[in-house]
Design a protein around this motif. Structure first.
Motif, mmCIF file in Angstrom:
data_model
loop_
_atom_site.group_PDB
_atom_site.id
_atom_site.type_symbol
_atom_site.label_atom_id
_atom_site.label_comp_id
_atom_site.label_asym_id
_atom_site.label_seq_id
_atom_site.Cartn_x
_atom_site.Cartn_y
_atom_site.Cartn_z
ATOM 1 N N ASP A 156 0.803 -1.225 0.000
ATOM 2 C CA ASP A 156 0.000 0.000 0.000
ATOM 3 C C ASP A 156 0.837 1.277 0.000
ATOM 4 O OD1 ASP A 156 0.827 -0.728 2.612
ATOM 5 O OD2 ASP A 156 -0.645 0.657 3.481
ATOM 6 N N GLN A 157 2.149 1.146 0.243
ATOM 7 C CA GLN A 157 3.024 2.323 0.259
ATOM 8 C C GLN A 157 3.901 2.438 -0.988
ATOM 9 O OE1 GLN A 157 5.314 2.704 3.895
ATOM 10 N NE2 GLN A 157 3.621 1.978 5.165
ATOM 11 N N ARG A 158 3.819 1.473 -1.874
ATOM 12 C CA ARG A 158 4.676 1.489 -3.061
ATOM 13 C C ARG A 158 4.214 2.541 -4.057
ATOM 14 N NH1 ARG A 158 5.189 -5.114 -3.904
ATOM 15 N NH2 ARG A 158 6.312 -5.471 -1.941
ATOM 16 N N ARG A 159 5.176 3.120 -4.744
ATOM 17 C CA ARG A 159 4.865 4.150 -5.736
ATOM 18 C C ARG A 159 4.384 3.531 -7.050
ATOM 19 N NH1 ARG A 159 9.811 6.347 -3.037
ATOM 20 N NH2 ARG A 159 9.238 8.347 -2.102
ATOM 21 N N GLY A 160 4.902 2.353 -7.372
ATOM 22 C CA GLY A 160 4.400 1.604 -8.529
ATOM 23 C C GLY A 160 4.674 2.235 -9.880
ATOM 24 N N TYR A 161 5.863 2.813 -10.051
ATOM 25 C CA TYR A 161 6.209 3.379 -11.359
ATOM 26 C C TYR A 161 6.386 2.254 -12.380
ATOM 27 C CZ TYR A 161 7.444 7.477 -8.488
ATOM 28 O OH TYR A 161 7.423 8.527 -7.603
ATOM 29 N N LYS A 162 5.811 2.425 -13.577
ATOM 30 C CA LYS A 162 5.886 1.384 -14.611
ATOM 31 C C LYS A 162 7.241 1.369 -15.306
ATOM 32 C CE LYS A 162 0.920 1.659 -15.489
ATOM 33 N NZ LYS A 162 -0.132 2.041 -16.477
ATOM 34 N N ASN A 163 7.783 2.551 -15.543
ATOM 35 C CA ASN A 163 9.095 2.691 -16.173
ATOM 36 C C ASN A 163 9.620 4.085 -15.846
ATOM 37 O OD1 ASN A 163 8.015 4.563 -18.253
ATOM 38 N ND2 ASN A 163 7.007 2.715 -19.023
ATOM 39 N N VAL A 164 10.806 4.404 -16.331
ATOM 40 C CA VAL A 164 11.418 5.670 -15.959
ATOM 41 C C VAL A 164 10.617 6.877 -16.444
ATOM 42 C CG1 VAL A 164 12.956 5.730 -17.988
ATOM 43 C CG2 VAL A 164 13.583 6.996 -15.905
ATOM 44 N N PHE A 165 10.012 6.784 -17.631
ATOM 45 C CA PHE A 165 9.250 7.924 -18.155
ATOM 46 C C PHE A 165 7.958 8.121 -17.370
ATOM 47 C CE2 PHE A 165 11.780 6.306 -21.764
ATOM 48 C CZ PHE A 165 12.597 7.415 -21.927
ATOM 49 N N ASN A 166 7.321 7.018 -16.981
ATOM 50 C CA ASN A 166 6.145 7.093 -16.121
ATOM 51 C C ASN A 166 6.519 7.709 -14.772
ATOM 52 O OD1 ASN A 166 4.503 5.162 -13.838
ATOM 53 N ND2 ASN A 166 3.265 6.241 -15.354
ATOM 54 N N ALA A 167 7.705 7.328 -14.253
ATOM 55 C CA ALA A 167 8.175 7.875 -12.979
ATOM 56 C C ALA A 167 8.397 9.380 -13.075
ATOM 57 C CB ALA A 167 9.479 7.182 -12.557
ATOM 58 N N LEU A 168 9.078 9.827 -14.122
ATOM 59 C CA LEU A 168 9.371 11.255 -14.280
ATOM 60 C C LEU A 168 8.094 12.079 -14.423
ATOM 61 C CD1 LEU A 168 12.434 11.044 -16.723
ATOM 62 C CD2 LEU A 168 12.479 11.461 -14.254
ATOM 63 N N ILE A 169 7.148 11.576 -15.216
ATOM 64 C CA ILE A 169 5.878 12.290 -15.426
ATOM 65 C C ILE A 169 5.097 12.378 -14.123
ATOM 66 C CG2 ILE A 169 3.619 12.175 -16.565
ATOM 67 C CD1 ILE A 169 5.136 10.913 -18.992
ATOM 68 N N ARG A 170 5.012 11.249 -13.389
ATOM 69 C CA ARG A 170 4.248 11.238 -12.141
ATOM 70 C C ARG A 170 4.898 12.092 -11.060
ATOM 71 N NH1 ARG A 170 2.850 5.489 -10.020
ATOM 72 N NH2 ARG A 170 2.424 6.837 -8.226
ATOM 73 N N ILE A 171 6.222 12.044 -10.964
ATOM 74 C CA ILE A 171 6.914 12.871 -9.960
ATOM 75 C C ILE A 171 6.649 14.349 -10.235
ATOM 76 C CG2 ILE A 171 9.182 13.628 -9.129
ATOM 77 C CD1 ILE A 171 10.140 10.709 -9.645
ATOM 78 N N ALA A 172 6.758 14.745 -11.519
ATOM 79 C CA ALA A 172 6.518 16.145 -11.885
ATOM 80 C C ALA A 172 5.076 16.552 -11.611
ATOM 81 C CB ALA A 172 6.861 16.358 -13.355
ATOM 82 N N ARG A 173 4.126 15.654 -11.912
ATOM 83 C CA ARG A 173 2.710 15.977 -11.748
ATOM 84 C C ARG A 173 2.278 15.938 -10.280
ATOM 85 N NH1 ARG A 173 0.370 12.486 -15.364
ATOM 86 N NH2 ARG A 173 0.094 10.885 -13.791
ATOM 87 N N GLU A 174 2.749 14.943 -9.522
ATOM 88 C CA GLU A 174 2.284 14.746 -8.158
ATOM 89 C C GLU A 174 3.063 15.569 -7.118
ATOM 90 O OE1 GLU A 174 2.527 10.538 -7.539
ATOM 91 O OE2 GLU A 174 1.227 10.089 -9.253
ATOM 92 N N GLU A 175 4.347 15.833 -7.411
ATOM 93 C CA GLU A 175 5.190 16.498 -6.413
ATOM 94 C C GLU A 175 5.829 17.786 -6.913
ATOM 95 O OE1 GLU A 175 7.755 13.602 -4.284
ATOM 96 O OE2 GLU A 175 6.797 12.108 -5.581
ATOM 97 N N GLY A 176 5.637 18.075 -8.201
ATOM 98 C CA GLY A 176 6.205 19.302 -8.764
ATOM 99 C C GLY A 176 7.521 19.033 -9.483
#
Length: 314
Positions: A156-176
């Protein structure tokens, strides 16, 4: 007589032909990416061990072998390659910039008689190249740390990024967007230490081995110089590396970050986990860094030799 003299006169002004700067940057990135494919599991083990026992004296993993077997048991064979896409992007950005700038500066500061720069100048070149590369590669570094750390968290605490591009997009969108450069200062500080030790000690070690008369400029010489370079780098950079890893993986607790800055990480690690925890995971760190250094420089040397043979020999 005139025909004999003219090549010598021209030779004094002209340096040997070298590959274009763009090729140096390309080869630097490709060499690092090729090495990453082999050492990604070791990188994952290193990151997990640096995060284990965070805030307490009990550690999740007793040894690097225990960490590797635990990950394989819990996450399977694919689990040890978690974060490979981020590792490749890090090499494509960080290593391309780092080795490209180092090679260009090294050649520029080599004397007209072919004499290479001195040790201190090599270290300065390495630090400049490393800090620049680290800034460019920080977003991929943040994604890599988070992706490799995910498997140790409760589901329930995992971020669950699918790949590096998904990670970068989500980090920018969710955390700035600035979060992509979280830990940029310790990342650059680590790069300064790593590159001063790694690149300068590699050049110095290779030069020493060649001067000894027991080695010629071949793969064995590159291997030995790389292993010496990797050992020096491991010993020098581990405390800075654990600071970088902890900051880039930290979460916000009640709206506040877990750590205020790099110094806060060092103080908390020493207070709650012991002084020698700053060198936690020495074995997987060197097991990862040593082969990565070896493979990167071997790939780089071989690509440079192939390019010179195919395009510059005429």
């Amino acid at each position: 007589m005139a025909a004999t003299a003219s090549p010598g006169a021209g030779g004094m002004d002209a340096k040997p032909r070298t590959s274009p700067k763009s090729v140096k940057f390309l080869f630097g990135g490709l060499a690092g990416m090729g090495a990453t494919v082999f050492v990604q599991p070791l990188d994952l083990v290193k990151n997990r061990m640096q995060l284990s026992g965070e805030g307490a004296k009990t550690r999740e993993y007793k040894t690097s072998f225990h960490a590797l077997t635990s990950i394989l048991r819990a996450e399977g064979l694919r689990g040890i390659y978690t974060g490979l896409s981020a590792g490749l992007l890090r090499q494509a950005t960080y290593t391309t910039t780092r080795l490209g700038i180092y090679t260009v500066l090294f050649e520029r500061l080599t004397g007209a008689d072919g004499r290479p720069p001195g040790f201190l100048l090599k270290a300065l070149i390495g630090m400049t190249a490393g800090a620049t590369g680290a800034f460019v590669g920080t977003p991929a570094e943040v994604a890599l740390i988070r992706m490799t750390a995910d498997g140790r968290l409760p589901p329930d605490q995992r971020r669950g990024y699918k790949n590096v591009f998904n990670a970068l997009i989500r980090i920018a969108r969710e955390e700035g967007v600035p979060t992509l450069w979280r830990g940029c200062i310790p990342t650059m500080a680590r790069a300064v230490v790593v590159n001063a030790a790694q690149l300068a000690s590699y050049s110095q070690s290779k030069q020493f081995l060649l001067d000894s008369g027991y080695f010629s400029d071949n793969i064995l010489c590159h291997f030995c110089a790389s292993m010496i370079s990797g050992l020096v780098t491991t010993a020098a950079s581990m405390p800075v590396d654990i600071v970088k890893t902890r900051i880039q993986n930290m979460r916000m607790i009640d709206g506040k970050p877990e750590y205020k800055n790099g110094l806060d990480v060092l103080v908390k690690v020493v207070r709650y986990e012991g002084f020698f925890s700053l060198w936690k995971g020495f074995t997987p760190y060197y097991a990862r860094l040593g082969p990565h250094t070896v493979l990167t420089f071997i790939f780089l040397e071989q690509m440079n030799k192939a390019y010179k043979r195919l395009f510059l020999s005429g």
